[in-house]
Scaffold this motif. Structure first.
Motif, mmCIF file in Angstrom:
data_model
loop_
_atom_site.group_PDB
_atom_site.id
_atom_site.type_symbol
_atom_site.label_atom_id
_atom_site.label_comp_id
_atom_site.label_asym_id
_atom_site.label_seq_id
_atom_site.Cartn_x
_atom_site.Cartn_y
_atom_site.Cartn_z
ATOM 1 N N LEU A 194 -28.960 33.390 -20.941
ATOM 2 C CA LEU A 194 -30.141 33.253 -21.794
ATOM 3 C C LEU A 194 -31.411 33.348 -20.950
ATOM 4 N N PRO A 195 -32.544 33.747 -21.570
ATOM 5 C CA PRO A 195 -33.824 33.689 -20.840
ATOM 6 C C PRO A 195 -34.107 32.251 -20.406
ATOM 7 N N GLN A 196 -34.907 32.096 -19.368
ATOM 8 C CA GLN A 196 -35.151 30.760 -18.824
ATOM 9 C C GLN A 196 -35.922 29.858 -19.775
ATOM 10 N N ASP A 197 -36.583 30.444 -20.788
ATOM 11 C CA ASP A 197 -37.327 29.604 -21.731
ATOM 12 C C ASP A 197 -36.473 29.160 -22.925
ATOM 13 N N ILE A 198 -35.157 29.406 -22.866
ATOM 14 C CA ILE A 198 -34.206 28.874 -23.846
ATOM 15 C C ILE A 198 -33.064 28.219 -23.066
ATOM 16 N N VAL A 199 -32.810 26.943 -23.337
ATOM 17 C CA VAL A 199 -31.778 26.201 -22.604
ATOM 18 C C VAL A 199 -30.876 25.464 -23.596
ATOM 19 N N VAL A 200 -29.557 25.601 -23.406
ATOM 20 C CA VAL A 200 -28.597 24.819 -24.188
ATOM 21 C C VAL A 200 -28.317 23.540 -23.413
ATOM 22 N N LYS A 201 -28.723 22.412 -23.963
ATOM 23 C CA LYS A 201 -28.609 21.132 -23.276
ATOM 24 C C LYS A 201 -27.239 20.479 -23.472
ATOM 25 N N LYS A 202 -26.604 20.807 -24.606
ATOM 26 C CA LYS A 202 -25.350 20.110 -24.935
ATOM 27 C C LYS A 202 -24.522 20.960 -25.883
ATOM 28 N N ALA A 203 -23.202 20.903 -25.749
ATOM 29 C CA ALA A 203 -22.275 21.549 -26.686
ATOM 30 C C ALA A 203 -21.190 20.540 -27.050
ATOM 31 N N GLU A 204 -20.927 20.400 -28.344
ATOM 32 C CA GLU A 204 -19.936 19.437 -28.825
ATOM 33 C C GLU A 204 -19.056 20.091 -29.880
ATOM 34 N N GLU A 205 -17.783 19.728 -29.884
ATOM 35 C CA GLU A 205 -16.904 20.179 -30.958
ATOM 36 C C GLU A 205 -17.020 19.175 -32.102
ATOM 37 N N VAL A 206 -17.296 19.666 -33.295
ATOM 38 C CA VAL A 206 -17.553 18.800 -34.447
ATOM 39 C C VAL A 206 -16.608 19.176 -35.593
ATOM 40 N N PRO A 207 -16.492 18.314 -36.611
ATOM 41 C CA PRO A 207 -15.612 18.638 -37.736
ATOM 42 C C PRO A 207 -15.993 19.957 -38.407
ATOM 43 N N GLU A 208 -15.020 20.590 -39.014
ATOM 44 C CA GLU A 208 -15.209 21.911 -39.619
ATOM 45 C C GLU A 208 -16.324 21.913 -40.655
ATOM 46 N N ARG A 209 -16.522 20.801 -41.365
ATOM 47 C CA ARG A 209 -17.497 20.751 -42.451
ATOM 48 C C ARG A 209 -18.923 20.506 -41.962
ATOM 49 N N PHE A 210 -19.097 20.241 -40.672
ATOM 50 C CA PHE A 210 -20.456 19.981 -40.173
ATOM 51 C C PHE A 210 -21.319 21.225 -40.330
ATOM 52 N N HIS A 211 -22.534 21.008 -40.873
ATOM 53 C CA HIS A 211 -23.496 22.093 -41.098
ATOM 54 C C HIS A 211 -24.849 21.614 -40.582
ATOM 55 N N ALA A 212 -25.397 22.320 -39.591
ATOM 56 C CA ALA A 212 -26.608 21.855 -38.907
ATOM 57 C C ALA A 212 -27.768 21.634 -39.864
ATOM 58 N N ARG A 213 -27.883 22.460 -40.888
ATOM 59 C CA ARG A 213 -29.016 22.336 -41.814
ATOM 60 C C ARG A 213 -28.711 21.368 -42.950
ATOM 61 N N TYR A 214 -27.599 21.566 -43.649
ATOM 62 C CA TYR A 214 -27.309 20.755 -44.834
ATOM 63 C C TYR A 214 -27.007 19.295 -44.504
ATOM 64 N N ASN A 215 -26.497 19.009 -43.312
ATOM 65 C CA ASN A 215 -26.158 17.638 -42.949
ATOM 66 C C ASN A 215 -27.301 16.883 -42.271
#
Length: 247
Positions: A84-105
């Motif tokens: 990724l470009p240096q001005d975008i950084v992924v700080k954390k990655a987690e495995e979550v339940p199948e139904r998890f939705h970043a926007r709706y939850n």
């Protein structure tokens, strides 16, 4: 199929915002999807907790994507941050339940907005704050913050036209902290309408500088007319700090 949740930090100055725009390579979502697709060797689409406008930054944007990849989470983070470009950084990655939705939850969000309050602008803060040189009355602004806190129909403080969706939101906190010439405003609520924080900020500044009366807030809530509220401040002073989810 695995569901992976990412916590992402980005400096939004040179991007057209979060949301992918066709084949544009100038969005945060587009950049991350391209690298994930290379990493997994399959087409990946990510779901963000919400859009951020062009020039807006994030310390804690949340997104999720689904994949059949068996790659270890630490390897995913290493791969993403390598390409990724240096001005975008992924700080954390987690495995979550199948139904998890970043926007709706998502149950709430925390934003910061920064004002550089001095006659002279700052060369270093220009991409991370709005230069506003007028003298500000903090007592008046704190009274305005209290008026804006709570559950209200905020359509008059947004760029939305008429909509069938609810425009009622709850703001739990608006606080002000002065750090030299830099003024830090914090907004915490269950959700925010399009450009709502930038318009709230413009309203607070106009009240603080005396160009708008405190009672104007009540009029905006009553009349629901955008032109009754303050200006829309620029995007570069805005940061998405955190997205809240129920356990």
């Amino acid at each position: 199929m695995r569901n992976i949740k990412l916590t992402i930090e980005y400096e939004g100055t040179r991007y057209s915002g979060w949301q992918r725009l066709g084949d544009s390579d100038k969005t945060i979502q587009g950049k991350i999807e391209n690298i994930l697709t290379q990493m997994t060797r399959s087409k990946i689409e990510i779901i963000g907790s919400g859009r951020t406008d062009a020039g807006t930054h994030a310390r804690g944007q949340i997104a999720n994507f689904k994949t059949d990849s068996k790659m270890d989470l630490s390897e995913m983070i290493e791969f993403l941050n390598r390409y990724l470009p240096q001005d975008i950084v992924v700080k954390k990655a987690e495995e979550v339940p199948e139904r998890f939705h970043a926007r709706y939850n998502a149950k709430g969000k925390k934003y910061s907005y920064y004002i550089w309050n001095d006659l002279i602008p700052s060369a270093f803060e220009r991409n991370y704050s709005f230069h506003y040189s007028e003298k500000l009355d903090f007592e008046l602004m704190n009274k305005a913050c209290r008026k804006l806190t709570g559950t209200h129909d905020f359509i008059g403080f947004s760029s939305l036209k008429k909509t069938k969706k609810s425009t009622t939101r709850t703001i739990n906190e608006i606080s002000i902290q002065k750090e030299g010439n830099l003024i830090h405003f914090t907004f915490v609520g269950d959700g925010f309408l399009h450009k709502m924080i930038r318009i709230l900020m413009g309203t607070l500044l106009e009240i603080g500088s005396g160009t708008m009366k405190l009672e104007a807030i009540d009029e905006v809530f009553e009349r629901k007319v955008r032109s009754d509220a303050g200006m829309t401040v620029p995007a570069q002073g805005l940061f998405l700090d955190e997205v809240y989810y129920r356990d």
